[in-house]
Design a protein around this motif. Structure first.
Motif, PDB file in Angstrom:
ATOM      1  N   ARG A  70       0.683  -1.140   0.030  1.00  0.00           N
ATOM      2  CA  ARG A  70       0.081   0.021  -0.019  1.00  0.00           C
ATOM      3  C   ARG A  70       0.815   1.163   0.034  1.00  0.00           C
ATOM      4  NH1 ARG A  70      -5.035  -0.726  -1.386  1.00  0.00           N
ATOM      5  NH2 ARG A  70      -5.583   1.166  -0.344  1.00  0.00           N
ATOM      6  N   VAL A  71       0.412   2.182  -0.676  1.00  0.00           N
ATOM      7  CA  VAL A  71       1.416   3.435  -0.953  1.00  0.00           C
ATOM      8  C   VAL A  71       0.801   4.451  -0.253  1.00  0.00           C
ATOM      9  CG1 VAL A  71       2.582   2.517  -3.173  1.00  0.00           C
ATOM     10  CG2 VAL A  71       0.461   3.865  -3.222  1.00  0.00           C
ATOM     11  N   PRO A  72       1.178   5.741  -0.169  1.00  0.00           N
ATOM     12  CA  PRO A  72       0.444   6.614   0.488  1.00  0.00           C
ATOM     13  C   PRO A  72      -0.611   7.486  -0.283  1.00  0.00           C
ATOM     14  CG  PRO A  72       3.086   7.096   0.624  1.00  0.00           C
ATOM     15  CD  PRO A  72       2.591   6.020  -0.203  1.00  0.00           C
ATOM     16  N   TYR A  73      -1.451   7.656   0.135  1.00  0.00           N
ATOM     17  CA  TYR A  73      -2.764   8.418  -0.690  1.00  0.00           C
ATOM     18  C   TYR A  73      -2.190   9.756  -1.214  1.00  0.00           C
ATOM     19  CZ  TYR A  73      -5.873   4.839   1.230  1.00  0.00           C
ATOM     20  OH  TYR A  73      -6.444   3.597   1.346  1.00  0.00           O
ATOM     21  N   LEU A  74      -3.115  10.193  -2.276  1.00  0.00           N
ATOM     22  CA  LEU A  74      -2.718  11.395  -2.873  1.00  0.00           C
ATOM     23  C   LEU A  74      -2.594  12.596  -1.830  1.00  0.00           C
ATOM     24  CD1 LEU A  74      -2.073  12.237  -5.791  1.00  0.00           C
ATOM     25  CD2 LEU A  74      -4.500  12.785  -5.946  1.00  0.00           C
ATOM     26  N   THR A  75      -3.285  12.691  -0.785  1.00  0.00           N
ATOM     27  CA  THR A  75      -3.299  13.598   0.149  1.00  0.00           C
ATOM     28  C   THR A  75      -2.053  13.704   1.061  1.00  0.00           C
ATOM     29  OG1 THR A  75      -4.742  12.376   1.666  1.00  0.00           O
ATOM     30  CG2 THR A  75      -5.853  13.562   0.231  1.00  0.00           C
ATOM     31  N   GLU A  76      -1.394  12.696   0.973  1.00  0.00           N
ATOM     32  CA  GLU A  76      -0.273  12.344   1.843  1.00  0.00           C
ATOM     33  C   GLU A  76       1.043  12.513   1.064  1.00  0.00           C
ATOM     34  OE1 GLU A  76      -0.558   8.291   3.147  1.00  0.00           O
ATOM     35  OE2 GLU A  76      -2.555   8.565   4.293  1.00  0.00           O
ATOM     36  N   CYS A  77       0.800  12.773  -0.156  1.00  0.00           N
ATOM     37  CA  CYS A  77       2.166  13.217  -1.003  1.00  0.00           C
ATOM     38  C   CYS A  77       2.564  14.619  -0.908  1.00  0.00           C
ATOM     39  CB  CYS A  77       1.813  12.873  -2.399  1.00  0.00           C
ATOM     40  SG  CYS A  77       1.458  10.986  -2.775  1.00  0.00           S
ATOM     41  N   TYR A  85       2.781  10.775  -6.725  1.00  0.00           N
ATOM     42  CA  TYR A  85       1.556  11.106  -7.354  1.00  0.00           C
ATOM     43  C   TYR A  85       1.248   9.891  -8.096  1.00  0.00           C
ATOM     44  CZ  TYR A  85       1.924  15.998  -6.252  1.00  0.00           C
ATOM     45  OH  TYR A  85       2.011  17.530  -5.666  1.00  0.00           O
ATOM     46  N   TYR A  86       2.306   9.246  -9.077  1.00  0.00           N
ATOM     47  CA  TYR A  86       2.034   8.196  -9.679  1.00  0.00           C
ATOM     48  C   TYR A  86       1.589   6.810  -9.243  1.00  0.00           C
ATOM     49  CZ  TYR A  86       3.190   4.800 -13.382  1.00  0.00           C
ATOM     50  OH  TYR A  86       3.063   3.674 -14.079  1.00  0.00           O
ATOM     51  N   GLU A  87       2.441   6.569  -8.081  1.00  0.00           N
ATOM     52  CA  GLU A  87       1.935   5.651  -7.186  1.00  0.00           C
ATOM     53  C   GLU A  87       0.730   5.671  -6.412  1.00  0.00           C
ATOM     54  OE1 GLU A  87       5.263   5.219  -4.327  1.00  0.00           O
ATOM     55  OE2 GLU A  87       6.471   4.031  -5.602  1.00  0.00           O
ATOM     56  N   ALA A  88       0.230   6.831  -6.085  1.00  0.00           N
ATOM     57  CA  ALA A  88      -0.942   6.790  -5.474  1.00  0.00           C
ATOM     58  C   ALA A  88      -2.123   6.622  -6.892  1.00  0.00           C
ATOM     59  CB  ALA A  88      -1.036   8.295  -4.912  1.00  0.00           C
ATOM     60  N   ASP A  89      -1.803   7.078  -7.777  1.00  0.00           N
ATOM     61  CA  ASP A  89      -2.714   6.951  -9.111  1.00  0.00           C
ATOM     62  C   ASP A  89      -2.836   5.107  -9.268  1.00  0.00           C
ATOM     63  OD1 ASP A  89      -4.564   8.221 -10.860  1.00  0.00           O
ATOM     64  OD2 ASP A  89      -3.032   7.742 -12.394  1.00  0.00           O
ATOM     65  N   GLN A  91      -2.295   2.998  -7.310  1.00  0.00           N
ATOM     66  CA  GLN A  91      -3.014   2.312  -6.190  1.00  0.00           C
ATOM     67  C   GLN A  91      -4.514   2.650  -6.421  1.00  0.00           C
ATOM     68  OE1 GLN A  91      -1.557   0.666  -3.494  1.00  0.00           O
ATOM     69  NE2 GLN A  91      -3.553  -0.025  -3.402  1.00  0.00           N
ATOM     70  N   TRP A  92      -5.014   3.644  -6.792  1.00  0.00           N
ATOM     71  CA  TRP A  92      -6.180   3.984  -6.906  1.00  0.00           C
ATOM     72  C   TRP A  92      -6.773   3.437  -8.239  1.00  0.00           C
ATOM     73  CZ3 TRP A  92      -9.069   5.660 -10.955  1.00  0.00           C
ATOM     74  CH2 TRP A  92     -10.551   6.326 -10.849  1.00  0.00           C
ATOM     75  N   ARG A  93      -6.266   3.110  -9.265  1.00  0.00           N
ATOM     76  CA  ARG A  93      -6.457   2.195 -10.357  1.00  0.00           C
ATOM     77  C   ARG A  93      -6.755   1.003  -9.990  1.00  0.00           C
ATOM     78  NH1 ARG A  93      -5.967   4.874 -15.302  1.00  0.00           N
ATOM     79  NH2 ARG A  93      -4.835   6.836 -15.328  1.00  0.00           N
ATOM     80  N   ARG A  94      -5.880   0.086  -9.230  1.00  0.00           N
ATOM     81  CA  ARG A  94      -5.762  -1.213  -8.971  1.00  0.00           C
ATOM     82  C   ARG A  94      -7.327  -1.004  -7.636  1.00  0.00           C
ATOM     83  NH1 ARG A  94      -0.308  -0.698  -8.585  1.00  0.00           N
ATOM     84  NH2 ARG A  94      -0.315  -0.097  -6.229  1.00  0.00           N
ATOM     85  N   ASP A  95      -7.526  -0.441  -6.903  1.00  0.00           N
ATOM     86  CA  ASP A  95      -8.717  -0.250  -6.038  1.00  0.00           C
ATOM     87  C   ASP A  95      -9.860  -0.101  -6.757  1.00  0.00           C
ATOM     88  OD1 ASP A  95      -6.931  -0.433  -3.839  1.00  0.00           O
ATOM     89  OD2 ASP A  95      -7.063   1.469  -3.418  1.00  0.00           O
ATOM     90  N   TYR A  96      -9.867   0.469  -7.964  1.00  0.00           N
ATOM     91  CA  TYR A  96     -10.860   0.788  -8.661  1.00  0.00           C
ATOM     92  C   TYR A  96     -11.363  -0.480  -9.442  1.00  0.00           C
ATOM     93  CZ  TYR A  96     -13.863   2.451 -12.662  1.00  0.00           C
ATOM     94  OH  TYR A  96     -14.957   2.758 -13.636  1.00  0.00           O
ATOM     95  N   LYS A  97     -10.087  -1.353  -9.729  1.00  0.00           N
ATOM     96  CA  LYS A  97     -10.487  -2.605 -10.410  1.00  0.00           C
ATOM     97  C   LYS A  97     -11.147  -3.666  -9.608  1.00  0.00           C
ATOM     98  CE  LYS A  97      -7.486  -2.037 -14.430  1.00  0.00           C
ATOM     99  NZ  LYS A  97      -6.185  -2.582 -14.949  1.00  0.00           N
ATOM    100  N   VAL A  98     -10.653  -3.565  -8.308  1.00  0.00           N
ATOM    101  CA  VAL A  98     -11.085  -4.537  -7.280  1.00  0.00           C
ATOM    102  C   VAL A  98     -12.426  -4.243  -7.020  1.00  0.00           C
ATOM    103  CG1 VAL A  98     -11.033  -5.259  -4.920  1.00  0.00           C
ATOM    104  CG2 VAL A  98      -8.649  -5.051  -6.394  1.00  0.00           C
ATOM    105  N   ASP A  99     -12.870  -3.018  -6.886  1.00  0.00           N
ATOM    106  CA  ASP A  99     -14.057  -2.542  -6.553  1.00  0.00           C
ATOM    107  C   ASP A  99     -15.210  -2.855  -7.636  1.00  0.00           C
ATOM    108  OD1 ASP A  99     -13.386  -1.735  -4.156  1.00  0.00           O
ATOM    109  OD2 ASP A  99     -13.491   0.500  -4.660  1.00  0.00           O
ATOM    110  N   ALA A 150     -10.662   8.939 -15.476  1.00  0.00           N
ATOM    111  CA  ALA A 150     -10.824   9.092 -14.266  1.00  0.00           C
ATOM    112  C   ALA A 150      -9.439   8.780 -13.510  1.00  0.00           C
ATOM    113  CB  ALA A 150     -12.007   8.086 -13.524  1.00  0.00           C
ATOM    114  N   ASN A 151      -9.103   9.499 -12.550  1.00  0.00           N
ATOM    115  CA  ASN A 151      -7.793   9.259 -11.717  1.00  0.00           C
ATOM    116  C   ASN A 151      -7.947   9.430 -10.483  1.00  0.00           C
ATOM    117  OD1 ASN A 151      -7.826  11.924 -11.771  1.00  0.00           O
ATOM    118  ND2 ASN A 151      -6.181  11.936 -13.359  1.00  0.00           N
ATOM    119  N   ALA A 152      -7.085   9.278  -9.686  1.00  0.00           N
ATOM    120  CA  ALA A 152      -6.846   9.415  -8.151  1.00  0.00           C
ATOM    121  C   ALA A 152      -7.410  11.033  -7.767  1.00  0.00           C
ATOM    122  CB  ALA A 152      -5.737   9.106  -7.694  1.00  0.00           C
TER     123      ALA A 152
END
Length: 171
Positions: A70-77, A85-89, A91-99, A150-152
């Motif tokens: 798990r990487v930091p969220y966009l708010t923690e960068c 920013y890239y890693e958070a994005d 991570q968001w894409r993986r979470d989106y696919k899982v959801d 869509a992105n993070a």
């Protein structure tokens, strides 16, 4: 069939199968080619595969379930940290696919219950329907209206707008 059959009409089969009468002393070329293929192609490939399989069986890794940290969220960068920013994005894409897959699984469960129960599905599938409605509502509130690109960052802005609207309604 009667026991006393006519032996002239139905002769008894020979007691032993006669030996094949060879026509030539030369070896069979098909047999030679089969053995040649076996020893030059099949045996080395099979041996190589067996050794690789034995090595793989010692270190069992499930290669189709890749685990990402798990990487930091966009708010923690930090400001200007484009790698973060890239890693958070990503991570968001993986979470989106899982959801998305979670919504598909819950929908398949609901459809299977509807198929199984027939006309009385509204009574017998209330748990599945309620779970599906809850999951789709949550998915829509998080990812709905983000568009094709869509992105993070867009998701974060949507969340902020939703929080501000909720705060404005409570005040």
């Amino acid at each position: 069939m009667p026991n006393d059959h006519d032996k002239a009409v139905y002769p008894e089969p020979p007691r032993q199968t006669p030996a094949v009468d060879k026509q030539t002393a030369l070896p069979n070329p098909a047999l030679i080619l089969t053995k040649l293929f076996y020893y030059t192609v099949d045996l080395p490939v099979t041996t190589f595969r067996d050794t690789i399989d034995s090595i793989r069986s010692k270190n069992k890794l499930v290669y189709y379930h890749q685990k990402f940290r798990r990487v930091p969220y966009l708010t923690e960068c930090q400001e200007g940290d484009f790698t973060c920013y890239y890693e958070a994005d990503m991570q968001w894409r993986r979470d989106y696919k899982v959801d998305q897959e979670i919504v598909k699984v819950v929908q398949e469960r609901m459809k299977a219950c509807q198929q199984r129960e027939g006309h009385s599905y509204q009574q017998n599938c209330t748990k599945e329907i309620q779970q599906f409605n809850e999951v789709t509502k949550n998915f829509q509130s998080r990812y709905g209206d983000l568009g094709a690109y869509a992105n993070a960052k867009k998701c974060l802005m949507k969340q902020k707008e939703r929080m501000m609207a909720a705060q404005a309604q409570s005040a």
